[in-house]
Design an enzyme around this catalytic site. Structure first.
Site, short mmCIF file in Angstrom:
data_model
loop_
_atom_site.label_atom_id
_atom_site.label_comp_id
_atom_site.label_asym_id
_atom_site.label_seq_id
_atom_site.Cartn_x
_atom_site.Cartn_y
_atom_site.Cartn_z
N SER A 126 0.83 -1.20 0.00
CA SER A 126 0.00 0.00 0.00
C SER A 126 0.87 1.25 0.00
O SER A 126 1.97 1.26 0.55
CB SER A 126 -0.86 -0.02 1.26
N TYR A 151 -2.01 -1.75 11.05
CA TYR A 151 -2.29 -2.21 9.68
C TYR A 151 -1.16 -1.79 8.74
O TYR A 151 -0.60 -2.61 8.01
CB TYR A 151 -3.63 -1.65 9.17
N LYS A 155 2.06 -3.98 6.43
CA LYS A 155 2.49 -3.88 5.02
C LYS A 155 4.00 -3.66 4.95
O LYS A 155 4.69 -4.25 4.12
CB LYS A 155 1.73 -2.76 4.31
P1 NAD Z 1 -10.93 -7.31 1.20
O1 NAD Z 1 -11.14 -7.35 2.66
O2 NAD Z 1 -12.10 -7.06 0.33
O3 NAD Z 1 -10.25 -8.69 0.71
C1 NAD Z 1 -9.42 -9.45 1.53
C2 NAD Z 1 -9.97 -10.87 1.51
O4 NAD Z 1 -9.13 -11.70 2.29
C3 NAD Z 1 -11.37 -10.97 2.12
O5 NAD Z 1 -12.21 -11.66 1.22
C4 NAD Z 1 -11.17 -11.74 3.42
O6 NAD Z 1 -12.29 -12.56 3.71
C5 NAD Z 1 -9.92 -12.54 3.11
N1 NAD Z 1 -9.08 -12.89 4.26
C6 NAD Z 1 -8.64 -12.07 5.24
N2 NAD Z 1 -7.85 -12.74 6.08
C7 NAD Z 1 -7.79 -14.02 5.61
C8 NAD Z 1 -7.12 -15.18 6.05
N3 NAD Z 1 -6.39 -15.20 7.15
N4 NAD Z 1 -7.26 -16.31 5.32
C9 NAD Z 1 -8.03 -16.33 4.21
N5 NAD Z 1 -8.68 -15.24 3.74
C10 NAD Z 1 -8.55 -14.11 4.45
O7 NAD Z 1 -9.78 -6.26 0.92
P2 NAD Z 1 -9.27 -5.67 -0.47
O8 NAD Z 1 -9.64 -4.25 -0.51
O9 NAD Z 1 -9.65 -6.55 -1.58
O10 NAD Z 1 -7.70 -5.72 -0.21
C11 NAD Z 1 -6.90 -6.78 -0.70
C12 NAD Z 1 -5.47 -6.56 -0.26
O11 NAD Z 1 -5.01 -5.30 -0.74
C13 NAD Z 1 -5.26 -6.52 1.25
O12 NAD Z 1 -4.03 -7.14 1.55
C14 NAD Z 1 -5.22 -5.05 1.56
O13 NAD Z 1 -4.48 -4.79 2.73
C15 NAD Z 1 -4.51 -4.53 0.33
N6 NAD Z 1 -4.77 -3.11 0.07
C16 NAD Z 1 -6.06 -2.70 -0.09
C17 NAD Z 1 -6.33 -1.36 -0.35
C18 NAD Z 1 -7.74 -0.86 -0.49
O14 NAD Z 1 -7.95 0.34 -0.41
N7 NAD Z 1 -8.74 -1.71 -0.74
C19 NAD Z 1 -5.26 -0.45 -0.45
C20 NAD Z 1 -3.96 -0.90 -0.30
C21 NAD Z 1 -3.73 -2.26 -0.05
C1 UD1 Z 2 -7.23 4.87 3.84
C2 UD1 Z 2 -6.40 4.26 4.95
C3 UD1 Z 2 -5.05 3.83 4.39
C4 UD1 Z 2 -5.23 2.91 3.20
C5 UD1 Z 2 -6.07 3.64 2.15
C6 UD1 Z 2 -6.36 2.79 0.94
C7 UD1 Z 2 -7.11 5.47 6.97
C8 UD1 Z 2 -6.69 6.43 8.03
N1 UD1 Z 2 -6.20 5.24 6.01
O1 UD1 Z 2 -6.61 6.05 3.47
O2 UD1 Z 2 -4.31 3.15 5.37
O3 UD1 Z 2 -3.97 2.59 2.64
O4 UD1 Z 2 -7.34 4.00 2.74
O5 UD1 Z 2 -7.20 1.76 1.32
O6 UD1 Z 2 -8.18 4.91 7.00
N2 UD1 Z 2 -12.77 11.23 3.34
C9 UD1 Z 2 -13.73 12.15 3.69
N3 UD1 Z 2 -14.90 11.70 4.23
C10 UD1 Z 2 -15.15 10.37 4.44
C11 UD1 Z 2 -14.16 9.43 4.07
C12 UD1 Z 2 -12.99 9.90 3.54
O7 UD1 Z 2 -13.55 13.34 3.50
O8 UD1 Z 2 -16.24 10.03 4.97
C13 UD1 Z 2 -11.53 11.71 2.76
C14 UD1 Z 2 -10.30 11.37 3.57
O9 UD1 Z 2 -10.03 12.35 4.51
C15 UD1 Z 2 -9.25 11.28 2.49
C16 UD1 Z 2 -10.01 10.80 1.24
O10 UD1 Z 2 -11.38 11.06 1.51
O11 UD1 Z 2 -8.75 12.55 2.23
C17 UD1 Z 2 -9.83 9.34 0.98
O12 UD1 Z 2 -10.14 8.63 2.17
P1 UD1 Z 2 -10.05 7.03 2.24
O13 UD1 Z 2 -10.88 6.45 1.18
O14 UD1 Z 2 -10.36 6.66 3.65
O15 UD1 Z 2 -8.55 6.67 1.89
P2 UD1 Z 2 -7.16 7.17 2.54
O16 UD1 Z 2 -7.36 8.34 3.41
O17 UD1 Z 2 -6.20 7.32 1.44
#
Ligand code: NAD
Ligand code: UD1
Length: 345
Positions: A126, A151, A155
């Site tokens: 991330s 969290y 990463k």
């Molecule tokens: P998500 O929660 O939708 O998907 C994660 C999946 O993993 C879920 O379906 C959950 O049931 C499963 N899971 C969790 N722990 C498990 C375990 N121990 N064994 C088996 N399955 C398990 O999340 P996502 O948004 O799809 O994110 C996927 C990956 O990307 C994660 O590693 C997350 O940290 C990373 N990531 C997500 C974002 C974001 O904004 N969505 C941003 C940066 C990184």
């Molecule tokens: C969040 C996570 C970050 C993760 C990233 C991508 C937190 C503190 N950080 O960050 O660890 O890597 O998502 O998954 O949760 N916002 C509003 N109103 C809302 C929600 C969000 O104004 O109700 C704003 C936030 O202040 C931010 C932007 O929208 O400026 C995006 O927010 P969000 O989607 O939560 O992502 P990140 O802040 O990037």
């Protein structure tokens, strides 16, 4: 013959979209998910889009015996490791649960890969590892900042564990993809993001508010040093993000050396403010979004967006979809799951 790719967390938001693209690119996805943050309905969505039912193991990535069974049953070419807990606030309250799931989960997976001779690994990292970068756009060479949540720390630690394993001489070829802000849904609206409870992230909050499920959106702070005072993020369509994973696997296949670790940003290279994101949503949906300007959210970074050149050079990948595309697809998905708004687009 189709190459089998183990997709841990394959029923989740990003994993399900990647599963679709893997199938379309001729790979055979094999899913492993404990459904702690996913709904079984995603499997129906995958079938609707692809016409296929993929092997799906319901179980935990911490379950050594299950991993052994999967690696022995299927000849796995590579692994994409999504399975992780991802709620920042919850990780502050339950750090051990996060370290166990995300860090021990990765270690268990790596051990199973090593003992079954599986070398290719794509790891979900991330942009949170950069904290508030000193320079923008942020390149992969920028220093990592101390994590501001357990969290985020999982990463950073995850990247280090993989790098150290590669350095130790184990046969491991891995890339950590540092995602910026994934948003949107599959254009068919058959799969998308299913946040449990109140969403933390901006776009699910916007779409739920527009669908009438929430009263209004609070914009967290409008006194930042940005053009309109609201925070800047690099919002990337989940289908573009999915493509980056396929490109990453293709790249790993071309590597000559057996030991490889790299980190690559996956973003568009463009930053958008919160108000721009709202305007984009209003433009593509024709809906007025009720919102108020509120206080800053503790821990938020002011602005971050990716330097996207490395992904282009190494993976031959770049984002093609726009913020408008993502907002439109996120809205179609919201309409599908809430069934509450049938207004024309
Ligand atoms: P998500 O929660 O939708 O998907 C994660 C999946 O993993 C879920 O379906 C959950 O049931 C499963 N899971 C969790 N722990 C498990 C375990 N121990 N064994 C088996 N399955 C398990 O999340 P996502 O948004 O799809 O994110 C996927 C990956 O990307 C994660 O590693 C997350 O940290 C990373 N990531 C997500 C974002 C974001 O904004 N969505 C941003 C940066 C990184
Ligand atoms: C969040 C996570 C970050 C993760 C990233 C991508 C937190 C503190 N950080 O960050 O660890 O890597 O998502 O998954 O949760 N916002 C509003 N109103 C809302 C929600 C969000 O104004 O109700 C704003 C936030 O202040 C931010 C932007 O929208 O400026 C995006 O927010 P969000 O989607 O939560 O992502 P990140 O802040 O990037």
């Amino acid at each position: 013959m189709q190459k089998n790719i183990l997709v841990t967390g394959g029923a989740g938001y990003i994993g399900s979209h990647v599963t679709v693209r893997l199938h379309e690119e001729g790979f055979q996805p094999i899913l492993l998910d404990n459904f702690s943050n996913a709904n079984k309905s995603v499997l129906e969505g995958l079938k609707k889009i692809t016409g296929k039912v993929f092997p799906c193991y319901e179980g935990d990535v911490l379950d050594e015996a299950l991993l052994g069974k999967i690696f022995s049953t299927h000849q796995i070419q590579g692994v994409i490791h999504f399975a992780a807990k991802k709620a920042v606030g919850e990780s502050v309250e339950k750090p051990l649960s996060y370290y166990k799931n995300n860090v021990s989960g990765l270690i268990t997976l790596l051990e199973a890969m090593m003992s079954h001779g599986v070398a290719q690994l794509v790891f979900s990292s991330s942009c949170t590892v950069y904290g508030q970068p000193d320079e923008l756009p942020v390149t992969e060479g920028s220093p990592k900042k101390p994590a501001n949540s357990p969290y985020g720390n999982t990463k950073q630690i995850g990247e280090e564990i993989i790098e150290d394993t590669v350095k130790s001489g184990q046969r491991l070829q891995s890339i950590a993809l540092r995602y910026f802000n994934p948003i949107g849904a599959h254009p068919s609206a058959a799969i998308g993001e299913l946040p449990l409870g109140t969403p933390n992230n901006l776009v699910p909050f916007i779409t739920q508010t527009a669908a009438g499920l929430r009263k209004e959106l609070t914009v967290f702070g409008n006194d930042y040093h940005t053009p309109d005072g609201t925070c800047i993020r690099d919002y990337i369509h989940v289908m573009d993000l999915a493509d980056a994973h396929v490109q990453c696997l293709k790249h790993l296949e071309t590597l000559a050396e057996n030991h490889h670790f790299d980190v690559i940003n996956v973003g568009t290279g463009n930053g958008s403010t919160v108000l721009e994101a709202i305007q984009s949503f209003e433009k593509v949906t024709g809906k007025k979004l009720p919102y108020t300007l509120g206080l800053r959210r503790p821990g938020d970074v002011e602005k971050v967006y990716a330097a996207a050149e490395k992904a282009k050079e190494v993976l031959h990948w770049q984002a093609h979809l726009t913020l408008d595309d993502a907002m439109r697809d996120a809205w179609h998905w919201q309409q599908k799951i809430s069934g509450s708004d049938k207004s024309p687009m």
